[in-house]
Design an enzyme around this catalytic site. Structure first.
Site, short mmCIF file in Angstrom:
data_model
loop_
_atom_site.label_atom_id
_atom_site.label_comp_id
_atom_site.label_asym_id
_atom_site.label_seq_id
_atom_site.Cartn_x
_atom_site.Cartn_y
_atom_site.Cartn_z
N ARG A 124 90.08 46.18 76.57
CA ARG A 124 90.00 46.85 75.26
C ARG A 124 89.01 48.00 75.30
NH1 ARG A 124 88.87 41.80 72.00
NH2 ARG A 124 88.15 43.24 70.41
N ARG A 163 88.50 34.63 68.35
CA ARG A 163 89.77 35.30 68.60
C ARG A 163 90.17 35.16 70.06
NH1 ARG A 163 88.83 41.21 66.15
NH2 ARG A 163 90.03 41.69 68.03
N LYS A 181 82.42 47.84 63.09
CA LYS A 181 83.27 48.55 62.12
C LYS A 181 83.75 47.63 61.00
CE LYS A 181 86.32 49.66 65.22
NZ LYS A 181 85.70 48.96 66.38
N ARG A 232 93.83 54.90 66.39
CA ARG A 232 93.28 54.54 67.70
C ARG A 232 93.75 55.49 68.79
NH1 ARG A 232 91.87 48.91 66.57
NH2 ARG A 232 90.87 47.97 68.37
N ARG A 241 81.34 36.57 68.53
CA ARG A 241 82.00 36.81 67.24
C ARG A 241 82.83 35.60 66.82
NH1 ARG A 241 85.25 42.22 66.28
NH2 ARG A 241 86.27 41.69 68.25
#
Ligand code: ADP
Ligand code: ADP
Length: 225
Positions: free
Chosen positions: A176, A165, A19, A94, A132
């Site tokens: 998550r 992160r 996204k 969300r 990531r």
């Protein structure tokens, strides 16, 4: 430009679906800003604001930051002048409470234009999240294997340091994903019922996903003439 000409987009998809990557490219292509609630929380965390400190405990666990705080932050962001022609929402809404709030916040500008769902299987999302890397200064997103920077650990755009992160560790990612299916996935039905849902296969290369998104949004790319 009148309020009626605003374009509000909501990008949906599991954590790691792409996204943020797509939102940044859409921002360039459409000339309207990306609003990433995750980026806004991380910015506040970095600057040790009250909001950042509040968000930290939720983010560390991979839980959602309370709606009231999140919605107020988005409302303030939307009031800034760069949102005069619309915005691309990434990671917001969300849950249903946030979706209803967003309808209210965008109503005067014509409401949500489209809600593209970037579809990706959980296993692939996991692979993407573990690799990531994010630029500490500008927030640009890379992947050590799938979308590497020119020089390892350094952002192509501003030379900033790339970091992993804290919430991209496997234990947090599992929660998550759980939170996504429990709270966020009902939004697929919410936007479908409004006739706003469009879907793209997120397992394709970044450029292909982008081209398909632009096509679904009715924006012509140079390749399509
Ligand atoms: P990802 O897309 O990988 O899930 P984000 O950057 O969107 O990551 O979000 C990181 C974290 O920030 C979330 O796990 C959550 O704690 C918090 N967060 C981001 N957006 C929201 C939101 N709309 N509502 C509540 N919490 C949010
Ligand atoms: P989200 O915002 O949905 O959590 P990101 O845009 O941060 O997802 O992408 C997650 C990771 O996957 C990043 O490391 C990014 O570079 C990488 N990525 C994004 N899109 C693709 C793609 N189409 N193919 C391969 N890797 C991708």
């Amino acid at each position: 430009m009148t309020q009626a000409q605003r374009m509000y987009l909501v990008l949906l998809g599991v954590p790691g679906a792409g996204k943020g990557t797509q939102a940044r490219l859409l921002e360039e292509a459409l000339g309207i800003p990306q609003i990433s609630t995750g980026d806004l929380f991380r910015y506040n965390l970095k600057n040790q604001t009250e909001l950042g400190l509040l968000a930290k405990s939720y983010m560390d666990r991979g839980d959602l930051v309370p709606d009231e705080v999140t919605i107020r932050m988005v409302e303030e962001r939307l009031a800034r002048p760069d949102c005069a022609r619309g915005a691309i929402f990434d990671g917001f809404p969300r849950n249903l409470t946030q979706a209803v709030a967003l309808d209210r916040l965008t109503a005067a500008g014509g409401g949500i234009h489209k809600a593209p769902l970037v579809h990706l299987e959980d296993e692939e999302a996991m692979r993407r999240i573990t690799g990531r890397r994010v630029c500490r200064t500008c927030g640009a997103v890379y992947h050590v294997e799938f979308n590497p920077p020119k020089s390892p650990g350094v952002c192509d755009l501003d030379g900033g340091e790339l970091y992993q992160r804290d919430d991209d560790k496997p234990e947090t990612v599992r929660n998550r994903l759980y939170v996504y299916y429990k709270q966020t996935s009902p939004l697929v039905g919410y936007y479908f019922a409004k006739g706003l849902l469009v879907q793209v296969d997120g397992a394709q290369p970044i450029e292909t996903v982008q081209a398909q998104l632009l096509e679904l949004l009715g924006v012509k790319t140079p390749l399509q003439g």
